[in-house]
Design an enzyme around this catalytic site. Structure first.
Site, PDB file in Angstrom:
ATOM      1  N   ASP A  14       0.563  -1.224  -0.053  1.00 47.98           N
ATOM      2  CA  ASP A  14      -0.047  -0.067  -0.046  1.00 47.98           C
ATOM      3  C   ASP A  14       0.834   1.387   0.026  1.00 47.98           C
ATOM      4  OD1 ASP A  14      -2.198  -1.675   0.111  1.00 47.98           O
ATOM      5  OD2 ASP A  14      -1.831  -1.790   2.512  1.00 47.98           O
ATOM      6  N   HIS A  50      -4.585  -2.132  -6.195  1.00 50.70           N
ATOM      7  CA  HIS A  50      -3.918  -0.986  -6.849  1.00 50.70           C
ATOM      8  C   HIS A  50      -4.815   0.087  -7.195  1.00 50.70           C
ATOM      9  CE1 HIS A  50      -0.214  -3.636  -6.792  1.00 50.70           C
ATOM     10  NE2 HIS A  50      -1.122  -4.501  -6.994  1.00 50.70           N
TER      11      HIS A  50
HETATM   12  P1  GDP Z   1      -0.288   0.019  -3.944  1.00 51.99           P
HETATM   13  O1  GDP Z   1      -1.153  -1.240  -3.579  1.00 51.99           O
HETATM   14  O2  GDP Z   1       0.951   0.056  -3.454  1.00 51.99           O
HETATM   15  O3  GDP Z   1      -0.549   0.543  -5.203  1.00 51.99           O
HETATM   16  O4  GDP Z   1      -1.124   1.244  -3.080  1.00 51.99           O
HETATM   17  P2  GDP Z   1      -2.768   1.427  -2.955  1.00 51.99           P
HETATM   18  O5  GDP Z   1      -3.048   1.612  -4.085  1.00 51.99           O
HETATM   19  O6  GDP Z   1      -3.260   0.227  -2.251  1.00 51.99           O
HETATM   20  O7  GDP Z   1      -2.740   2.535  -2.127  1.00 51.99           O
HETATM   21  C1  GDP Z   1      -2.204   3.695  -2.337  1.00 51.99           C
HETATM   22  C2  GDP Z   1      -3.269   4.684  -2.327  1.00 51.99           C
HETATM   23  O8  GDP Z   1      -2.493   6.035  -2.060  1.00 51.99           O
HETATM   24  C3  GDP Z   1      -3.927   5.050  -3.705  1.00 51.99           C
HETATM   25  O9  GDP Z   1      -5.396   5.411  -3.465  1.00 51.99           O
HETATM   26  C4  GDP Z   1      -3.226   6.065  -4.037  1.00 51.99           C
HETATM   27  O10 GDP Z   1      -4.000   7.027  -5.222  1.00 51.99           O
HETATM   28  C5  GDP Z   1      -2.719   6.996  -3.088  1.00 51.99           C
HETATM   29  N1  GDP Z   1      -1.604   7.821  -3.010  1.00 51.99           N
HETATM   30  C6  GDP Z   1      -0.643   7.343  -3.690  1.00 51.99           C
HETATM   31  N2  GDP Z   1       0.491   8.336  -3.655  1.00 51.99           N
HETATM   32  C7  GDP Z   1      -0.111   9.441  -2.931  1.00 51.99           C
HETATM   33  C8  GDP Z   1       0.366  10.692  -2.527  1.00 51.99           C
HETATM   34  O11 GDP Z   1       1.414  11.174  -3.094  1.00 51.99           O
HETATM   35  N3  GDP Z   1      -0.583  11.328  -2.058  1.00 51.99           N
HETATM   36  C9  GDP Z   1      -2.004  11.039  -1.530  1.00 51.99           C
HETATM   37  N4  GDP Z   1      -2.933  11.992  -1.047  1.00 51.99           N
HETATM   38  N5  GDP Z   1      -2.238   9.786  -1.972  1.00 51.99           N
HETATM   39  C10 GDP Z   1      -1.530   9.102  -2.864  1.00 51.99           C
END
Ligand code: GDP
Length: 450
Positions: A14, A50
């Protein structure tokens, strides 16, 4: 120059990998738009979610991928590696959903003939095992543990080649018979269950038949043609089956260097990028040394909930001991930090060593549960822009925050707040590999490059 990159998480998942991957795909298209981009998932299953937010004139468009590689939102070719727990039902559903928005994928998906197929009985076995455990691992009950057990057992692995061939009904029956005692104890009648699964999967098998490939050879054709290749890991380093927090981890090998062997690619040709959320989070069970009660509201205000399970993520202070080892294990060339916007206006202390018993250490022990964080005397704080407290729904605040984020991106790295620049400098010195991108929002493009 072709872009060849592998992107992995440095914490417990995440971290925001999907967002960074999305940026890197856009980058590859900018570098040379005449070449194809293939995006590959190399391990894990639909227990990972994701999320991508695509800015449009009317607001943010949200897309969540579980079984499909998240490159699907960026109109790339897609690959599924042999170590993935491939869920055909979810995959077909996601590809169908994506088709309406992102275009037709005919002829653009390749699934390794070796890839194992994740089916409903894996989920039933997952629940069976968790019920019997005295130490609950906090499984998402997606069947991932039993799936990888079958891969290791060998004869109970149903490959994608089996799945799309006429052999499937017999192979399925064989495997269900193997697990008969467990499945019956979970209320399944093997005859009925087998027929039920065959009925569900017959149309899906037909649908997926043409995607079967000898992926390692096809990828060599991408290399020869000078095309872009981007590989994404699911979950994060500390959930790796061997190098994570045993036994509270997932069941696959998810370090960047594991990607190359299964895909027949060479680490020498690739850059490896790690994704780190400023404040680590963790769902499920297991130790987290810097976990802090006072930070849980940061998580709540930032919408820190699992994309797959909706489970609330536990939040901790930055833990550079953890990051340094993750960088080492993955051989990371550069780091993207995310959620820098959600971390603003708060004083951050940073864990730089642990105390275990009477000893101080900068190493991660096998058992992390007794490690007490020791924080550096220096703390860090930054302010990017004025924002409402509740940022849990990015779509709601997009209109207000998009221009503010845009100003920061335009101003560039050198004009980031001093506290943040100091944090980055100290982080680089401690970890030994540079931060190369700073994510300040959930949407595509909300990134400051160093
Ligand atoms: P992953 O599994 O590593 O791809 O992560 P997830 O999709 O589970 O969670 C990442 C969440 O954080 C998503 O809703 C992204 O849009 C959000 N996100 C990623 N980078 C940023 C950031 O820099 N700022 C904010 N506010 N949200 C972010």
């Amino acid at each position: 120059m072709a872009v060849r990159e592998c992107i992995v998480g440095l914490e417990w998942g995440d971290e925001g990998k999907a967002k960074i991957v999305d940026e890197r795909i856009a980058h590859a298209k900018r570098v040379n738009g005449n070449k194809r981009v293939i995006f590959i998932r190399f391990q894990g299953g639909p227990n990972a979610g994701h999320t991508i937010y695509i800015p449009t004139e009317t607001g943010l468009k949200k897309f969540v991928a579980h079984a499909a590689p998240c490159g699907i939102a960026s109109n790339t070719d897609l690959g599924i590696g042999p170590s993935v727990a491939f869920d055909p039902e979810k995959f077909v559903k996601e590809v169908d959903e994506a088709k309406a928005t992102f275009g037709d994928y005919t002829g653009r998906i390749m699934i390794s003939e070796r890839t194992g197929v994740l089916l409903d009985y894996h989920r039933v076995l997952d629940m069976y095992q968790e019920q019997r455990r005295s130490h609950k691992v906090g499984t998402t009950a997606s069947g991932i543990g039993p799936f990888y057990m079958c891969n290791a057992e060998r004869t109970t692995r149903i490959t994608f080649a089996d799945y799309v061939s006429d052999k499937f009904p017999d192979r399925l029956r064989e495997v269900l018979d193997w697990f008969k005692p467990q499945l019956e104890s979970m209320g399944k009648n093997i005859d009925d269950y087998c027929q039920e699964l065959i009925t569900i999967h017959n149309p899906i098998r037909k649908n997926l038949k043409d995607f079967k490939e000898r992926l390692e050879y096809r990828l060599q054709e991408y290399i020869k043609g000078g095309h872009h290749i981007i590989i994404e890991g699911a979950q994060g380093t500390y959930l790796d089956v061997d190098m994570g927090t045993i036994p509270d981890q997932t069941s696959s090998h998810l370090l960047a260097q594991d990607a190359f062997s299964g895909l027949g690619l060479s680490r020498r040709d690739f850059k490896i990028y790690g994704v780190e959320k400023v404040y680590p989070t963790r769902v499920g069970n297991g130790p987290m040394p810097t976990l802090a009660e006072e930070l849980q509201e940061v998580g709540a205000n930032s919408g820190e909930k699992g994309a797959t399970t909706g489970r609330v993520r536990r939040v901790g202070y930055p833990d550079w001991v953890l990051i340094k080892r993750a960088v080492l294990l993955n051989d990371v060339d550069g780091i993207y930090i995310t959620r820098v916007d959600n971390a603003q206006d708060r004083n951050w202390k940073v864990c730089t060593q642990y105390k275990i018993g009477d000893c101080l250490t900068k190493e991660i022990p096998l058992d992390l549960s007794n490690a007490k964080p020791i924080y550096d005397a220096k703390t860090y704080e930054w302010h990017l822009f004025n924002a409402p407290k509740d940022l849990s729904d990015p779509e709601k605040v997009d209109k207000q925050l998009r221009p503010l984020r845009s100003n920061i991106i335009q101003a560039g790295f050198d004009n980031l707040p001093e506290g943040l620049l100091k944090y980055i400098k100290k982080h680089n010195n401690y970890v030994g590999r540079p931060i190369i991108g700073i994510s300040i929002g959930p949407a595509r493009g909300e990134l400051v490059s160093v």
